[in-house]
Design a protein around this motif. Structure first.
Motif, short mmCIF file in Angstrom:
data_model
loop_
_atom_site.label_atom_id
_atom_site.label_comp_id
_atom_site.label_asym_id
_atom_site.label_seq_id
_atom_site.Cartn_x
_atom_site.Cartn_y
_atom_site.Cartn_z
N VAL A 1 3.47 10.36 -7.25
CA VAL A 1 4.42 10.67 -8.53
C VAL A 1 3.32 10.92 -9.81
N ILE A 2 2.33 10.16 -10.02
CA ILE A 2 1.45 10.41 -11.02
C ILE A 2 0.75 11.47 -10.96
N ARG B 1 0.72 -1.36 0.05
CA ARG B 1 0.16 -0.08 -0.03
C ARG B 1 0.69 1.44 0.09
N ARG B 2 1.90 1.18 0.77
CA ARG B 2 2.87 2.47 0.68
C ARG B 2 3.18 2.55 -0.62
N VAL B 3 3.77 1.64 -1.41
CA VAL B 3 4.48 1.58 -2.89
C VAL B 3 3.38 2.29 -3.43
N GLU B 4 1.92 1.78 -3.34
CA GLU B 4 0.84 2.06 -4.39
C GLU B 4 0.77 3.70 -4.13
N ASP B 5 0.93 4.14 -2.89
CA ASP B 5 0.75 5.75 -2.36
C ASP B 5 1.81 6.55 -3.14
N CYS B 6 2.85 6.05 -2.88
CA CYS B 6 4.17 6.87 -3.44
C CYS B 6 3.96 6.81 -5.10
N LEU B 7 3.56 5.94 -5.79
CA LEU B 7 3.22 5.80 -7.17
C LEU B 7 2.16 6.63 -7.39
N THR B 8 1.34 6.82 -6.76
CA THR B 8 0.03 7.57 -6.76
C THR B 8 0.49 9.15 -6.81
N LEU C 1 -7.05 7.87 -9.51
CA LEU C 1 -5.86 7.01 -8.81
C LEU C 1 -6.21 7.55 -7.22
N TRP C 2 -6.48 8.53 -6.91
CA TRP C 2 -6.47 9.07 -5.54
C TRP C 2 -7.63 8.43 -4.92
#
Length: 500
Positions: free
Chosen positions: A73-74, A64-71, A170-171
């Motif tokens: 960035v996008i 979930r943390r990785v997904e939040d970081c990528l979100t 995404l958010w």
């Protein structure tokens, strides 16, 4: 002329050697090598100490943390692309010069990010997006519309409009994951209705209403409860349709037959959905059907006596096996009288207008009659029908039935309830019962084990009457009257027994 050859590595070799042999380089290399190795080892040790559930939770949190970081960035890239279009809007449409042309971007995209953060914080606690979630989508849509308005072609408008929408989607997906995780930890997941339940919308609404009314039920229990209730209702409607067919005339019977067939089909479908093939489910359905059919009896029962409620409750289907019945009820001691009915439910539901308060079983009526109603010398009841009905607490038609058939059931009832039966009335209603006096006489005779000792005349007080001689016929006084010995034996019988 002298030729000089320059060596590119000349003068550099000592410098590299000094670098490799310096303690700063060695310390940095050791730190850069051992630091990640020690961190990786510690992480593996912590991961090995966790159980399977904790390991899964840690992996999910990391993902979930990785997904939040990528979100993020996008979203930043989409905001940068949207800023170019909003700056053109500020220069061309609003006449703003540099750097004030960034104000539309700050007012829309940055405001949307603030609202999204607030909605994300509410999602972590399991709450809905609220007003912040609504404003987030409104601001994102406005930014997309303004950016697309500055394009020269439809394709350019689509390219400019897609970035704010992409960042918002995404958010929102991240917020939805946070909300579901918080609700699964805070509330009971077994109370949520799946989307597939919408294929049966009416049943889904009934289950949701039952879940709202009873907080302890799960989704499966509420579904079974609703289906059992609907099966009992459909059976009741079929019963009403059958009664309408029986009461209808020849000209309208065909219409009521159609209604009966339709009610029968719906009852079959409801029984199949409730799984009435299971004996436990079938008992619950029939019990609820009984409550619907006998609702008028429950509403019109005698509220002045708790015995009426207990008697009516003891006739419920599926209740007598779990709750002990009262002594003397039809479930523990069935009546042996000829007028007793084999089904107390049918007995209580038949009769005249007095049947709404006549809820006693036949065994209870017999016990009350033996205990409360006196009897004549011939063993019959001394009271009439109306007085017996009023004292016992039953209806007049039922009292007439017991009164007319007393010769069949009264002797057996007296034998069963002799310990609680009152003595027969004396005086105007007749002499004491012969059977009871014989029992008392036998008790007195058995208590006298030998001849009485001759009293000493000197022990008699002055003025007393001397004892009777052997030829005299002695008399003894018992607890219920005078007795005399039976000629030729020592058995005592009441005075006047055998006389006509």
């Amino acid at each position: 002329m002298t030729t000089v050859t320059l060596d590119p590595f000349q003068g550099t070799t000592p410098t590299v050697t000094e670098l490799l042999t310096s303690w700063q380089f060695v310390a940095g290399a050791v730190v850069l090598t051992l630091g990640p190795a020690l961190a990786l080892r510690r992480r593996r040790a912590i991961h090995a100490a966790l159980d399977e559930q904790q390991r899964s939770a840690a992996l999910e949190l990391r993902g979930r943390r990785v997904e939040d970081c990528l979100t993020l960035v996008i979203a930043a890239a989409a905001a940068a692309l949207s800023a170019t279009g909003l700056r053109r809007v500020g220069r061309h449409q609003m006449g703003l010069a540099d750097p004030f042309d960034l104000l539309p971007f700050i007012a829309l995209d940055i405001a949307a990010m603030v609202c999204g953060r607030r909605a994300r914080r509410r999602a972590r606690t399991g709450q809905g997006p609220g007003l912040s979630g609504i404003l987030f989508w409104v601001l994102a849509g406005t930014s997309s519309l303004f950016s697309a308005a500055e394009a020269a072609s439809p394709l350019g408008a689509a390219v400019r409009a897609v970035w704010p929408v992409l960042a918002a989607v995404l958010w929102e997906l991240g917020s939805l994951e946070e909300r579901r995780a918080a609700r699964s930890n805070r509330t009971r997941p077994d109370r949520r209705l799946a989307l597939i339940r919408l294929f049966h919308p009416v049943e889904a609404v009934r289950v949701a209403l039952l879940l709202a009314a009873r907080q302890e039920l799960t989704q499966e229990e509420a579904t079974a409860e609703v289906r059992i209730s609907r099966a009992a209702y459909r059976w009741y409607r079929l019963r009403r349709a059958q009664e309408a067919v029986r009461k209808s005339g020849r000209t309208t019977r065909w219409a009521f037959r159609l209604l009966e067939a339709r009610a029968d089909g719906r009852a079959q479908n409801a029984s199949e959905r409730a799984r009435c093939a299971d004996p436990a489910v079938l008992e619950q359905v029939v019990g609820r059907l009984q409550l619907r059919v006998r609702q008028t009896e429950w509403a019109g029962m005698n509220l002045r006596s708790a015995a009426a409620f207990e008697a009516l409750r003891g006739t419920l289907i599926g209740f007598s096996a779990a709750v002990p019945t009262r002594a003397g009820s039809a479930h523990t001691a069935p009546s042996t009288s000829a007028g007793a009915s084999g089904n107390p439910q049918v007995e209580a539901s038949t009769g005249s207008a007095d049947s709404t308060r006549d809820v006693l079983t036949d065994a209870e009526v017999e016990e009350r009659i033996v205990r409360l109603v006196p009897r004549r010398r011939d063993g019959k009841l001394a009271w009439g029908i109306n007085k017996c009905a009023r004292v016992v607490g039953i209806g007049t038609p039922r009292a007439r039935k017991f009164h007319t058939s007393q010769s069949e059931w009264l002797p057996a009832a007296v034998a069963r309830h002799s310990s609680t039966a009152p003595p027969a009335p004396t005086g105007p209603t007749g002499p004491p019962s012969l059977e009871k006096h014989v029992d008392q006489a036998l008790a007195l005779a058995n208590a006298d084990t030998g001849p009485p000792a001759e009293p000493d005349p000197r022990d008699q007080p002055l003025g007393s009457v001397p004892p009777a001689g052997p030829d005299d016929e002695p008399k003894r006084t018992g607890p219920a009257g005078d007795y005399q010995p039976l000629p030729g034996s020592r058995l005592l019988v009441p005075v006047g027994a055998g006389r006509r």
